[in-house]
Design an enzyme around this catalytic site. Structure first.
Site, PDB file in Angstrom:
ATOM      1  N   HIS A   1       5.395   3.515   5.763  1.00 15.88           N
ATOM      2  CA  HIS A   1       4.120   4.041   5.911  1.00 15.88           C
ATOM      3  C   HIS A   1       3.505   3.918   7.265  1.00 15.88           C
ATOM      4  CE1 HIS A   1       3.242   3.424   1.197  1.00 15.88           C
ATOM      5  NE2 HIS A   1       4.092   4.311   1.574  1.00 15.88           N
TER       6      HIS A   1
ATOM      7  N   CYS B   1       3.540  14.702  21.287  1.00 15.67           N
ATOM      8  CA  CYS B   1       5.052  14.284  22.358  1.00 15.67           C
ATOM      9  C   CYS B   1       5.471  13.184  21.661  1.00 15.67           C
ATOM     10  CB  CYS B   1       4.408  14.434  23.662  1.00 15.67           C
ATOM     11  SG  CYS B   1       3.365  13.047  23.943  1.00 15.67           S
TER      12      CYS B   1
ATOM     13  N   THR C   1      -2.679 -10.115   1.569  1.00 11.80           N
ATOM     14  CA  THR C   1      -3.840 -10.462   0.882  1.00 11.80           C
ATOM     15  C   THR C   1      -4.345 -12.163   1.095  1.00 11.80           C
ATOM     16  OG1 THR C   1      -3.037 -10.540  -1.128  1.00 11.80           O
ATOM     17  CG2 THR C   1      -4.267  -8.731  -0.842  1.00 11.80           C
TER      18      THR C   1
ATOM     19  N   PHE D   1      -5.980  -2.288  -0.433  1.00 13.08           N
ATOM     20  CA  PHE D   1      -6.719  -0.823  -0.304  1.00 13.08           C
ATOM     21  C   PHE D   1      -6.977  -0.174  -1.765  1.00 13.08           C
ATOM     22  CE2 PHE D   1      -4.134  -1.246   3.441  1.00 13.08           C
ATOM     23  CZ  PHE D   1      -4.997  -0.439   4.517  1.00 13.08           C
ATOM     24  N   ARG D   2      -6.327  -0.581  -2.714  1.00  9.47           N
ATOM     25  CA  ARG D   2      -6.364   0.102  -4.090  1.00  9.47           C
ATOM     26  C   ARG D   2      -6.998  -0.610  -4.939  1.00  9.47           C
ATOM     27  NH1 ARG D   2      -2.831   4.420  -4.269  1.00  9.47           N
ATOM     28  NH2 ARG D   2      -1.648   4.837  -2.583  1.00  9.47           N
TER      29      ARG D   2
END
Length: 253
Positions: free
Chosen positions: A128, A139, A35, A42-43
């Protein structure tokens, strides 16, 4: 548990990571480390997910409109990532790794800032995934995001040039299987360390939130550097509440 909330004390405390007796340090980084580099959380309230809900993996696979929505989000994030620069906390982790102190860095982030800070790839575990490039769901071939923009702008979701499979940003989406190899590496590193650092993670997302407890059970000290309380603060020997970039601003001196 010791709580540090003043910057000079925090800076003195983190200096021991490079000069102290710890030989096997493992770190877990979350959104809070980035940040300060200009990448929005995000949250948190007002964060990205409060404005645009994430696309579920099964919807991405099944529905063209969902794929286009996800790609639009990726291009928006790509702009944030392009403007961001690694901060002092990213650089401090690289410095620790180069000094042979930090043996594994596990990140929940998908912004690629650790790589841009020069962190060695063989010590980095991205549990993640990574949102700075795409891969084929069939592939596995890599594809660059920028090359897909004209296709998305034309109203189509990109396809693999090798096998015609769906291309998707290499981030792990909600509902998508977590990478088993990376999770095993992370758990093994946590179990073997003598100091586990948490930098900017709320520790509410599993399975990453289990890693500090694994480290403590293995006998490691736990230090949590996060602006807000986490569910695992009681496991920590020290909790630091000061801003990460400022905390590590003098780390290289």
């Amino acid at each position: 548990m010791k709580c540090i909330d003043t910057l000079p004390e925090a800076q003195r405390f983190v200096a021991q990571f490079k000069d102290g007796s710890y030989r096997q340090i493992v770190a877990l980084t979350g959104a809070g480390i980035s940040t300060d580099s200009g990448i929005p959380d995000f949250r948190s309230p007002g964060g990205i997910w409060s404005k645009r809900q994430p696309v579920q993996y099964q919807d991405f696979v099944a529905d063209e409109d969902s794929r286009l929505e996800d790609w639009d989000r990726r291009f928006e994030m790509m702009d944030y990532f392009a403007r961001a620069e690694p901060n002092a906390a990213h650089q401090a982790m690289t410095s620790l790794a180069q000094a042979g102190k930090l043996h594994c860095l596990i990140t929940q982030n998908v912004d690629g800032l650790h790589q841009r800070a020069g962190f060695p790839n063989d010590k980095l575990v991205e549990i993640h995934g990574n949102s700075t490039f795409a891969t084929c769901l069939s592939c596995g071939v890599r594809a660059e995001l920028e090359a897909q923009k004209p296709i998305v702008d034309a109203g189509q979701s990109p396809r693999c040039s090798d096998c015609n499979g769906l291309l998707k940003a290499a981030v792990i989406s909600f509902g998508q299987q977590m990478p088993e190899m990376e999770l095993e590496r992370a758990a093994e590193a946590a179990a073997a360390c003598d100091l586990f650092l948490v930098l900017g993670s709320s520790l509410v997302v599993h399975p990453a939130a289990q890693l500090p407890a694994i480290a403590v059970r293995g006998g490691a000290d736990l230090v949590i550097l996060n602006g807000q309380e986490t569910p695992l603060d009681s496991y920590a020997s020290t909790v630091i509440r000061t801003p990460l970039a400022q905390t590590f601003a003098r780390f290289g001196e």
